[in-house]
Design an enzyme around this catalytic site. Structure first.
Site, PDB file in Angstrom:
ATOM      1  N   THR A  15      42.142  40.286  46.135  1.00 30.02           N
ATOM      2  CA  THR A  15      41.613  39.671  47.210  1.00 30.02           C
ATOM      3  C   THR A  15      42.781  39.175  48.105  1.00 30.02           C
ATOM      4  OG1 THR A  15      39.394  39.454  46.414  1.00 30.02           O
ATOM      5  CG2 THR A  15      39.771  38.581  48.582  1.00 30.02           C
ATOM      6  N   ALA A  16      43.692  38.235  47.643  1.00 28.08           N
ATOM      7  CA  ALA A  16      44.396  37.680  48.342  1.00 28.08           C
ATOM      8  C   ALA A  16      45.731  38.556  48.832  1.00 28.08           C
ATOM      9  CB  ALA A  16      45.320  36.390  47.607  1.00 28.08           C
ATOM     10  N   ILE A  42      46.875  45.753  34.987  1.00 27.17           N
ATOM     11  CA  ILE A  42      46.526  44.176  34.705  1.00 27.17           C
ATOM     12  C   ILE A  42      45.214  43.934  35.463  1.00 27.17           C
ATOM     13  CG2 ILE A  42      47.298  42.117  35.609  1.00 27.17           C
ATOM     14  CD1 ILE A  42      50.311  43.007  35.329  1.00 27.17           C
ATOM     15  N   ILE A  45      40.834  39.679  39.346  1.00 27.86           N
ATOM     16  CA  ILE A  45      40.037  38.703  38.514  1.00 27.86           C
ATOM     17  C   ILE A  45      38.764  39.200  38.487  1.00 27.86           C
ATOM     18  CG2 ILE A  45      39.596  37.173  40.643  1.00 27.86           C
ATOM     19  CD1 ILE A  45      40.165  34.892  38.075  1.00 27.86           C
ATOM     20  N   GLU A  49      32.708  36.167  45.610  1.00 29.52           N
ATOM     21  CA  GLU A  49      31.824  37.147  46.465  1.00 29.52           C
ATOM     22  C   GLU A  49      31.023  36.194  47.292  1.00 29.52           C
ATOM     23  OE1 GLU A  49      29.832  39.745  43.299  1.00 29.52           O
ATOM     24  OE2 GLU A  49      31.642  41.000  43.454  1.00 29.52           O
ATOM     25  N   ALA A  50      31.220  35.013  47.191  1.00 30.18           N
ATOM     26  CA  ALA A  50      30.471  34.345  48.145  1.00 30.18           C
ATOM     27  C   ALA A  50      31.245  33.544  49.212  1.00 30.18           C
ATOM     28  CB  ALA A  50      29.638  33.277  47.554  1.00 30.18           C
ATOM     29  N   LYS A  78      24.604  35.069  54.254  1.00 31.62           N
ATOM     30  CA  LYS A  78      24.503  33.738  53.423  1.00 31.62           C
ATOM     31  C   LYS A  78      24.439  32.487  54.517  1.00 31.62           C
ATOM     32  CE  LYS A  78      27.071  30.667  50.864  1.00 31.62           C
ATOM     33  NZ  LYS A  78      28.545  30.320  49.841  1.00 31.62           N
ATOM     34  N   GLU A 336      31.607  25.696  46.323  1.00 28.16           N
ATOM     35  CA  GLU A 336      31.217  25.909  47.703  1.00 28.16           C
ATOM     36  C   GLU A 336      32.200  26.914  48.326  1.00 28.16           C
ATOM     37  OE1 GLU A 336      29.588  23.884  49.799  1.00 28.16           O
ATOM     38  OE2 GLU A 336      28.832  22.300  48.656  1.00 28.16           O
TER      39      GLU A 336
HETATM   40  C1  LIG Z   1      34.692  32.106  38.127  1.00 26.70           C
HETATM   41  C2  LIG Z   1      35.176  32.396  39.466  1.00 26.70           C
HETATM   42  C3  LIG Z   1      34.414  32.626  40.691  1.00 26.70           C
HETATM   43  C4  LIG Z   1      34.829  32.920  41.967  1.00 26.70           C
HETATM   44  N1  LIG Z   1      33.850  32.694  43.020  1.00 26.70           N
HETATM   45  C5  LIG Z   1      34.357  32.666  44.202  1.00 26.70           C
HETATM   46  C6  LIG Z   1      33.542  32.773  45.366  1.00 26.70           C
HETATM   47  O1  LIG Z   1      32.330  33.027  45.158  1.00 26.70           O
HETATM   48  N2  LIG Z   1      34.079  32.868  46.766  1.00 26.70           N
HETATM   49  C7  LIG Z   1      35.484  32.913  46.819  1.00 26.70           C
HETATM   50  O2  LIG Z   1      35.951  32.475  48.012  1.00 26.70           O
HETATM   51  N3  LIG Z   1      36.176  32.687  45.649  1.00 26.70           N
HETATM   52  C8  LIG Z   1      35.893  32.738  44.331  1.00 26.70           C
HETATM   53  N4  LIG Z   1      36.674  32.589  43.538  1.00 26.70           N
HETATM   54  C9  LIG Z   1      38.136  32.717  43.721  1.00 26.70           C
HETATM   55  C10 LIG Z   1      38.455  34.214  44.106  1.00 26.70           C
HETATM   56  O3  LIG Z   1      37.923  35.033  43.145  1.00 26.70           O
HETATM   57  C11 LIG Z   1      39.796  34.377  44.332  1.00 26.70           C
HETATM   58  O4  LIG Z   1      40.293  33.276  45.370  1.00 26.70           O
HETATM   59  C12 LIG Z   1      40.361  35.871  44.946  1.00 26.70           C
HETATM   60  O5  LIG Z   1      39.614  36.833  44.203  1.00 26.70           O
HETATM   61  C13 LIG Z   1      41.654  35.956  44.987  1.00 26.70           C
HETATM   62  O6  LIG Z   1      42.269  36.301  43.891  1.00 26.70           O
HETATM   63  P1  LIG Z   1      43.948  36.747  43.810  1.00 26.70           P
HETATM   64  O7  LIG Z   1      43.945  38.055  44.529  1.00 26.70           O
HETATM   65  O8  LIG Z   1      44.463  35.540  44.284  1.00 26.70           O
HETATM   66  O9  LIG Z   1      43.993  36.976  42.163  1.00 26.70           O
HETATM   67  P2  LIG Z   1      43.667  38.230  41.389  1.00 26.70           P
HETATM   68  O10 LIG Z   1      42.458  38.874  41.836  1.00 26.70           O
HETATM   69  O11 LIG Z   1      43.945  37.592  39.945  1.00 26.70           O
HETATM   70  O12 LIG Z   1      44.660  39.607  41.765  1.00 26.70           O
HETATM   71  C14 LIG Z   1      45.908  39.208  41.176  1.00 26.70           C
HETATM   72  C15 LIG Z   1      46.699  40.689  41.538  1.00 26.70           C
HETATM   73  O13 LIG Z   1      48.155  40.541  41.076  1.00 26.70           O
HETATM   74  C16 LIG Z   1      48.375  41.553  40.360  1.00 26.70           C
HETATM   75  N5  LIG Z   1      49.487  41.154  39.256  1.00 26.70           N
HETATM   76  C17 LIG Z   1      49.405  40.185  38.394  1.00 26.70           C
HETATM   77  N6  LIG Z   1      50.762  40.248  37.546  1.00 26.70           N
HETATM   78  C18 LIG Z   1      51.075  41.644  38.100  1.00 26.70           C
HETATM   79  C19 LIG Z   1      52.579  42.071  37.649  1.00 26.70           C
HETATM   80  N7  LIG Z   1      53.237  41.437  36.607  1.00 26.70           N
HETATM   81  N8  LIG Z   1      52.831  43.229  38.242  1.00 26.70           N
HETATM   82  C20 LIG Z   1      52.103  43.764  39.338  1.00 26.70           C
HETATM   83  N9  LIG Z   1      50.876  43.271  39.711  1.00 26.70           N
HETATM   84  C21 LIG Z   1      50.581  42.201  39.109  1.00 26.70           C
HETATM   85  C22 LIG Z   1      47.229  42.194  39.695  1.00 26.70           C
HETATM   86  O14 LIG Z   1      47.221  43.499  39.281  1.00 26.70           O
HETATM   87  C23 LIG Z   1      46.273  41.826  40.874  1.00 26.70           C
HETATM   88  O15 LIG Z   1      46.242  42.873  41.600  1.00 26.70           O
HETATM   89  C24 LIG Z   1      36.257  32.552  42.292  1.00 26.70           C
HETATM   90  C25 LIG Z   1      37.167  32.546  41.268  1.00 26.70           C
HETATM   91  C26 LIG Z   1      36.532  32.558  39.879  1.00 26.70           C
HETATM   92  C27 LIG Z   1      37.562  32.150  38.631  1.00 26.70           C
END
Ligand SMILES: Cc1cc2nc3c(=O)[nH]c(=O)nc-3n(C[C@H](O)[C@H](O)[C@H](O)COP(=O)(O)OP(=O)(O)OC[C@H]3O[C@@H](n4cnc5c(N)ncnc54)[C@H](O)[C@@H]3O)c2cc1C
Length: 493
Positions: A15-16, A42, A45, A49-50, A78, A336
C-alpha cells in the site's frame, strides 16, 4: 534548457509503495523519473483495510474518483468505530467521525451536555451526532443538506492494484525482483543504487523505503535505529483472516476487546476482514487463533495470517537520501486505523518539502520534526484506550490500567476529568470530538462543566439540546440503508 529529471526509486509495492508512486507521478510526474521495485515472491503484509476521513482529501489531491475507487476495491463506507468491552466487559461506545452537538462561540458542546445531564434533560452524548446515530441505525447517504463525515473499508490487495494501474499509466516503471543489495556512496553514505537478485541495477537520487517492517534501506542499510513503545502498547502480534459476508455490511468497524488485546471486524462489499491483536506475553498464538476462529461468522476464506510486530518508530523517517514510508517508518497498532493515513501524510509532507536539486539537511530535519510529532500524538491517542479502562479482570488489563503513560497524555486525561476540556493542537490528527468521545467512552467523566453554561435557563438548554437531537433524527429519516446505498453508488455493475 530542461533540467535533468530527478530519479526517484521506490523500494516495495505494498500500500505504501503504490500510494507513493500514484501520488508522486500525479503531482510531479513531469519532472520525476520514478521506478518502483517489488517482489511478488515476498508479497505484501495483506492487511490494512479500515481508513479515516482525510483519505478523501488525499484522493481528491491525486484525482481519484470516489465511485471508481470504491468499485475497484469493493469498498464500503465507514462512519466510525464501535468499541466493545474496552471500558468494562459488556459495555460499548462509539468513536464516530462526526461533530457532536453544535459548535458555539462560548464553550465546547460537552459542557452544555454535562449541565443538561445534571438537570436530567439530556440524553446519550451520541444522540447529538449524525454520524454516530446513522452508523448504529445502519444508514448512509450523501446529500447536500446533511453533510456526513466518512471514510472507507477497502480490500488492501485491490487498492494496491488500483493505485498501480494509475501510477503505471502516468509513467512509473515497475521492476519485478528481489532487492539483494543496497549500495551507498562511500563518501556521503547516500544510497546510490539498488541491485536485484538477477543483477539489475536501479540507480536513484532519492529512495523511498516502502519495504515494510524489515526497513531494508532505512534500517538494514542505513542503521537508523528504532524507538520502541511496547511498554505503553503491549500488543505485539496479530492474526488476520477473511470470511464470507453473511449479513449486510454495517458502516463502521468493530473493535472488541478481549482479556489480552482486541479483535476487529471490517465489512467489505464481498467479504469481512477479521483479525485478533494480542500481547504474546499474556496470550499464546494457539489461544489467539482459537479465539479468532470461534468468534468469526461466515465461512473462513483464507489461511490465518500471523503477524508479529514491534510498536514504535524509526528514529528518523528521513535519513540521508532515504525516506521510510509505511511500515518501514514504524508501526502503531490498527486500533484507530491510522497507518494508511500516515502513509498519505508522509507523501504530502514530502510533496510540500520536495528538494530542488541537492537535498539540504534543513529539509530533512523539518520533515523529521513533523513526522515525529505526528507519530507521538497518534500514539498517545491509542494509549488512551488502554490506560483509561475500568477492566481488571486479567493481568493484561491490570498492567494497562497501572502503567505510567506519557506526561502529555496524563495531562489531557486529568484536564478532561477535572474541567471537561479536551483539545486538538496544531497539526494533530485527532480532533477535540475524537478525544471527547473516547475519554467519555472509556469512562472518564468530567467532574464539572464550564460555569458559563449555567447562565442558560434550563428551558432554553432543553430546547437547544432537543433541537439538535431532532435535526439528527430528521436527517437520518431521509437516509438509505447503508447496504442499499453502497449497491447503487458503487456496487458491481
Ligand atoms: C495486523 C495489522 C492490521 C492493520 N490494519 C490496518 C488498518 O485497518 N488500517 C490501516 O490504515 N492500516 C492498517 N495496518 C497497517 C497497513 O497494513 C500498512 O500500513 C500498509 O499495508 C502499508 O504496508 P507497507 O506497504 O508499508 O508494507 P508491506 O505491505 O509489507 O509491503 C512491503 C513491500 O516491500 C516489498 N519488499 C520487501 N522486501 C523486498 C525486497 N528485498 N525486494 C523487493 N521488494 C521487497 C514487498 O514485496 C512488498 O511489496 C495494519 C497492519 C497490521 C500489522
Amino acid at each position: 534548457m530542461l533540467e535533468k529529471k530527478m530519479k526517484i526509486v521506490i523500494a516495495g509495492g505494498g500500500t505504501a509503495g503504490w500510494i507513493a508512486a500514484a501520488a508522486l507521478s500525479n503531482q510531479m510526474g513531469g519532472i520525476l523519473d520514478i521506478t518502483l521495485v517489488e517482489s511478488q515472491e515476498i508479497g505484501t503484509i495483506g492487511v490494512g483495510e479500515a481508513t479515516i476521513p482525510p483519505m478523501r482529501t488525499f484522493h481528491r489531491l491525486i484525482g481519484i474518483d470516489e465511485q471508481e475507487f470504491m468499485r475497484a476495491t469493493n469498498a464500503t463506507f465507514k462512519l466510525g468505530i464501535q468499541f466493545e468491552n474496552w471500558k468494562q466487559i459488556g459495555e460499548k461506545y462509539f468513536h464516530s467521525f462526526g461533530i457532536t452537538g453544535k459548535q458555539t462561540l462560548i464553550t465546547d458542546f460537552i459542557h452544555f451536555w454535562l449541565r443538561g445531564r445534571e438537570l436530567g434533560i439530556a440524553s446519550e452524548f451520541g444522540d447529538y451526532c449524525l454520524e454516530f446515530k446513522a452508523a448504529l441505525m445502519d444508514r448512509f447517504s450523501l446529500t447536500e443538506n446533511a453533510k456526513i463525515n466518512y471514510a472507507f473499508h477497502l480490500d488492501a490487495g485491490r487498492y494496491a492494484n488500483f493505485l498501480r494501474q494509475r501510477a503505471e499509466s502516468r509513467g512509473v516503471k515497475r521492476v519485478e525482483g528481489k532487492i539483494a543489495e543496497v549500495q551507498q556512496n562511500p563518501n556521503s553514505g547516500f544510497i546510490s543504487l539498488l541491485k536485484t537478485e538477477s543483477g539489475e541495477e536501479i540507480p536513484g537520487d532519492l529512495f523511498l523505503d516502502c519495504t515494510g517492517m524489515r526497513g531494508l534501506l532505512i534500517e538494514q542499510c542505513l542503521k537508523t535505529g528504532f524507538e520502541e513503545w511496547g511498554h505503553w502498547l503491549p500488543c505485539d502480534s496479530a492474526i488476520a483472516l477473511q470470511t464470507e459476508s453473511i449479513a449486510p455490511a454495517v458502516p463502521y468497524t468493530k473493535s472488541i476487546a478481549h482479556h489480552a488485546g482486541w479483535r476487529w471486524q471490517i465489512p467489505l462489499q464481498h467479504r469481512v476482514g477479521n483479525g485478533l491483536v494480542f500481547s504474546s506475553k499474556y496470550m499464546s498464538k494457539d489461544e489467539a487463533l482459537n479465539m479468532l476462529l470461534s468468534s468469526v461468522d461466515g465461512k473462513v476464506l483464507t489461511e490465518p495470517n500471523v503477524i508479529k510486530f514491534k510498536t514504535g518508530r524509526r528514529k528518523k523517517s528521513w535519513n540521508k537520501n532515504c525516506i521510510a514510508v509505511g511500515l518501514a517508518s514504524g508501526f502503531l497498532e490498527p486500533l484507530e486505523s491510522t497507518s494508511i493515513h500516515m502513509i498519505m501524510t508522509a507523501i504530502t509532507r514530502l510533496l510540500l518539502l520536495f528538494p530542488h536539486g541537492e537535498i539540504k539537511q534543513s529539509t530533512i530535519d523539518e520533515y523529521n520534526i513533523q513526522a515525529e510529532s505526528e507519530y507521538v500524538k497518534i500514539r498517545d491517542f491509542i494509549i488512551l484506550h488502554y490506560k483509561a479502562t475500568e477492566r481488571s479482570d486479567s493481568l493484561f488489563w491490570q498492567y494497562c490500567k497501572d502503567m505510567e503513560v506519557p506526561d502529555e497524555l496524563m495531562h489531557r486525561m486529568t484536564l478532561f476529568k477535572e474541567a471537561g476540556k479536551s483539545f486538538q493542537v496544531e497539526g494533530e490528527l485527532f480532533r477535540l470530538d475524537s478525544w471527547t468521545q473516547v475519554m467519555l467512552g472509556q469512562g472518564i467523566m468530567p467532574s464539572t462543566y464550564h460555569p458559563i453554561v449555567g447562565l442558560m435557563p434550563a428551558p432554553d438548554l432543553k430546547r437547544f439540546l432537543s433541537n439538535i437531537a431532532a435535526d439528527v433524527d430528521k436527517n437520518i429519516s431521509m437516509m438509505s440503508l447503508h447496504q442499499d446505498f453502497v449497491t447503487t453508488y458503487c456496487g458491481k455493475m
